[in-house]
Design a protein around this motif. Structure first.
Motif, mmCIF file in Angstrom:
data_model
loop_
_atom_site.group_PDB
_atom_site.id
_atom_site.type_symbol
_atom_site.label_atom_id
_atom_site.label_comp_id
_atom_site.label_asym_id
_atom_site.label_seq_id
_atom_site.Cartn_x
_atom_site.Cartn_y
_atom_site.Cartn_z
ATOM 1 N N VAL A 167 0.845 -1.188 0.000
ATOM 2 C CA VAL A 167 0.000 0.000 0.000
ATOM 3 C C VAL A 167 0.881 1.239 0.000
ATOM 4 O O VAL A 167 1.784 1.367 0.832
ATOM 5 C CB VAL A 167 -0.920 0.011 1.230
ATOM 6 N N LEU A 213 0.967 5.163 0.417
ATOM 7 C CA LEU A 213 0.151 6.228 0.988
ATOM 8 C C LEU A 213 0.509 7.567 0.373
ATOM 9 O O LEU A 213 1.660 7.985 0.407
ATOM 10 C CB LEU A 213 0.388 6.299 2.487
ATOM 11 N N CYS A 214 -0.471 8.215 -0.150
ATOM 12 C CA CYS A 214 -0.249 9.579 -0.611
ATOM 13 C C CYS A 214 -0.412 10.508 0.589
ATOM 14 O O CYS A 214 -1.497 10.593 1.151
ATOM 15 C CB CYS A 214 -1.257 9.935 -1.698
ATOM 16 N N PRO A 215 0.677 11.167 1.000
ATOM 17 C CA PRO A 215 0.570 12.073 2.153
ATOM 18 C C PRO A 215 -0.504 13.118 1.883
ATOM 19 O O PRO A 215 -0.627 13.596 0.752
ATOM 20 C CB PRO A 215 1.954 12.723 2.229
#
Lengths: 342, 342
Positions: free
Chosen positions: A99, A101-103
């Motif tokens: 996965v 994660l887009c901050p």
DNA sequence: AAGAGCGTCGTAAACGTTTACGACAACACA
DNA sequence: TGTGTTGTCGTAAACGTTTACGACGCTCTT
């Protein structure tokens, strides 16, 4: 602990060891057995970096998720179940799902650019598809295999699977009309998520199909959160002529909806019918239980995985299905939040 | 598009290009400028596999999460906020955070073994720490840097941060006693999660501190889900002498607790006080709003990241803190679910 | 008996990067 | 002028793996 050590330990060449481990045919079965045995004995596992460097592939697929609450429609259990389905398919191909994660303070397109250019994964899933989504253009241009959970307006020739929000709208409206409702509100996603528009369009079409007129005042675009649902009902209650029923784009909102109704001295279901998307433990434990729509999530995950693999040369022959562009069905689960109108 | 292409394009050696990009000092500032300019112009990005192979490092850290509902105590927003904090720190070090999902049908230890041996990441976060957790032993043995969210019984010399469940128990009991309660139930995690035991121990100690007797019948070990809360209250209601208040190990359970009380014709708060862990939009939108405990989650994420980096040789000097073994505080948020006993 | 075919294996190059080492020029200093 | 220092750069090895290619011995065919 490299392949060289293993080869030395067995007194054979590293080429043979590699071929044995990779299941190639030009190696003596007895040799292969010895190689596997020794590998297990001394705990050898191939170095992923070396392998990736040589064959230009990472054996892992990324699932990009937005942590921004504005664009994340679903709760935790949603993705967890989808992941499980994906992993079921991937396990058969020695593929890893990770996965990414887009901050929330970073532009999703920027983040995706980075992921793609680093060649961190062999393929991608993206979700939270916007109405016009520049990420899709970039992915197509960069020629990396990907699968979209949700479709954008631009369409294009990439694979996607979208939840049947139009179908949900139709089924909900039909059911409510059957139960005597004529004035039905809609609370849809306020962000640029495409499904918010699909849901609203389906709602409008369904009204027409039932011979009801469309009142723009009854359509509320809101944040897909508890507070969003709360505010939406707040606005609906202020209308000169209240709706007798309301349709929600997700079940998180239902919590806020129920709360606002209670505060107004109203009872969810009795004083205002509520139908929401989607079925989850939360939906079932609301009082009254929410009438909503169930999705076969691990099946969805499996189909997403198959659709992605079908576009990847190395796996295509094992998944001889064409370009996957599908609408995923959802099934109504009757709760007690939409009784017949008195 | 390799570093070789970039070097050719600039008419300098690949060594110089590499040094320029990596910020080494032995390169002419003007040369460095030209390199960066050309890299941006032709869109060069270093290949991660090549880099990893050479320096034995991947520049990414994995966060292992269990998808098993038995061992996942927290909802989605919990980890999302923690991730955000971790990423804030990592951004300063060009580190990527990736989430590694343990398939629910796979043994967590087995999954971890695979992750570690593949050298997929430079370091790890693990959560859902069990009372005795073989994963910790394996991580120590394999000498990979890691940080545990939660502590196990074995202790050891690895870094960990644990939420202050004992403190929550004490503060809750104290508050309830102040409000007139003498018979207080506990619903804790039924799995082997260590925090379930810590919570129960804190409860027992707090009772003693308040001069109350301990009744084992009042301690329910349950699944950390809506249904778990429902079943727990069901058992409490069947006792000959009901508790007047109950303490919950998470807020998901509260949904089931409220539901079961309603079904029994009781009102949460009025007929049974409820205090839960933790503060979330859900907790706030319950009726009545749940008295619970707030955690500074992104701060927790930042501290987790710092604690991990402090154990990694390449980053240690930038984080001159010792071994992090800390209890993370939580702060009471008064709701309306625990009014004074009439 | 000679050649073809096959099964099995070793050799070595290649993937893209980092870095130890040395080369070279320019400069300062004695 | 000779020596040492400094700044800048090129060379080449190394990381661990996969794979194209060729070598070798054996069996089978004619």
């Amino acid at each position: 602990m490299s392949i060289r050590d293993l080869a030395r330990h067995l007194n054979i060449s590293i080429g043979t060891v590699s071929r044995a481990l990779n299941g190639r045919s030009d190696v003596n079965p007895e040799t292969r057995r010895r190689v596997f045995e020794a590998a297990a004995a001394i705990g050898y596992v191939p170095n992923q970096s070396g392998r990736s460097l040589r064959q230009g592939t990472t054996n892992s697929i990324g699932f990009v998720v937005e942590t921004n609450s504005e664009t994340s429609l679903y709760g935790d259990t949603f993705f967890t179940s989808v992941y499980a389905g994906v992993q079921q398919v991937f396990a058969r191909h020695h593929l890893d799902l990770i996965v990414l994660l887009c901050p929330f303070d970073q532009d999703p397109l920027e983040h995706l650019r980075r992921v793609v250019s680093r060649r961190f994964v062999d393929g991608l899933f993206i979700s939270a598809i916007q109405r016009r989504d520049p990420r899709i253009d970039h992915l197509i241009e960069s020629e990396i295999p990907f699968m979209a959970l949700g479709r954008s307006l631009s369409g294009g020739t990439h694979p996607w699977i979208d939840l049947d929000f139009a179908g949900v709208a139709h089924a909900s409206i039909h059911r409510l009309v059957e139960r005597g409702h004529r004035r039905i509100g809609l609370v849809t996603a306020g962000s640029e998520l495409n499904l918010g528009y699909v849901f609203a369009d389906g709602y409008r079409e369904a009204l027409a199909a039932e011979g009801l007129s469309f009142d723009p005042d009854l359509v509320i675009r809101a944040e897909t959160s508890e507070m969003g649902g709360y505010d939406a009902v707040d606005r609906l209650l202020k209308l000169p002529e209240r709706p007798t029923a309301v349709l929600l784009v997700n079940e998180i909102m239902a919590i806020g909806v129920y709360r606002r109704l209670h505060e107004a001295g109203l009872t969810p279901g009795r004083d205002m019918a509520v139908i929401g998307f989607r079925d989850s433990p939360q939906s079932r434990f609301l009082s009254p239980p929410l009438t909503c729509f169930r999705i076969e999530l691990s099946g969805l995950g499996r189909r997403l995985a198959e659709g992605l693999l079908a576009t990847m040369p190395a796996y295509r022959d094992q998944h001889p299905i064409g370009l996957v562009q599908e609408i995923w069905p959802m099934h109504l689960v009757a709760g007690e939040s939409d009784p017949p109108l008195r």
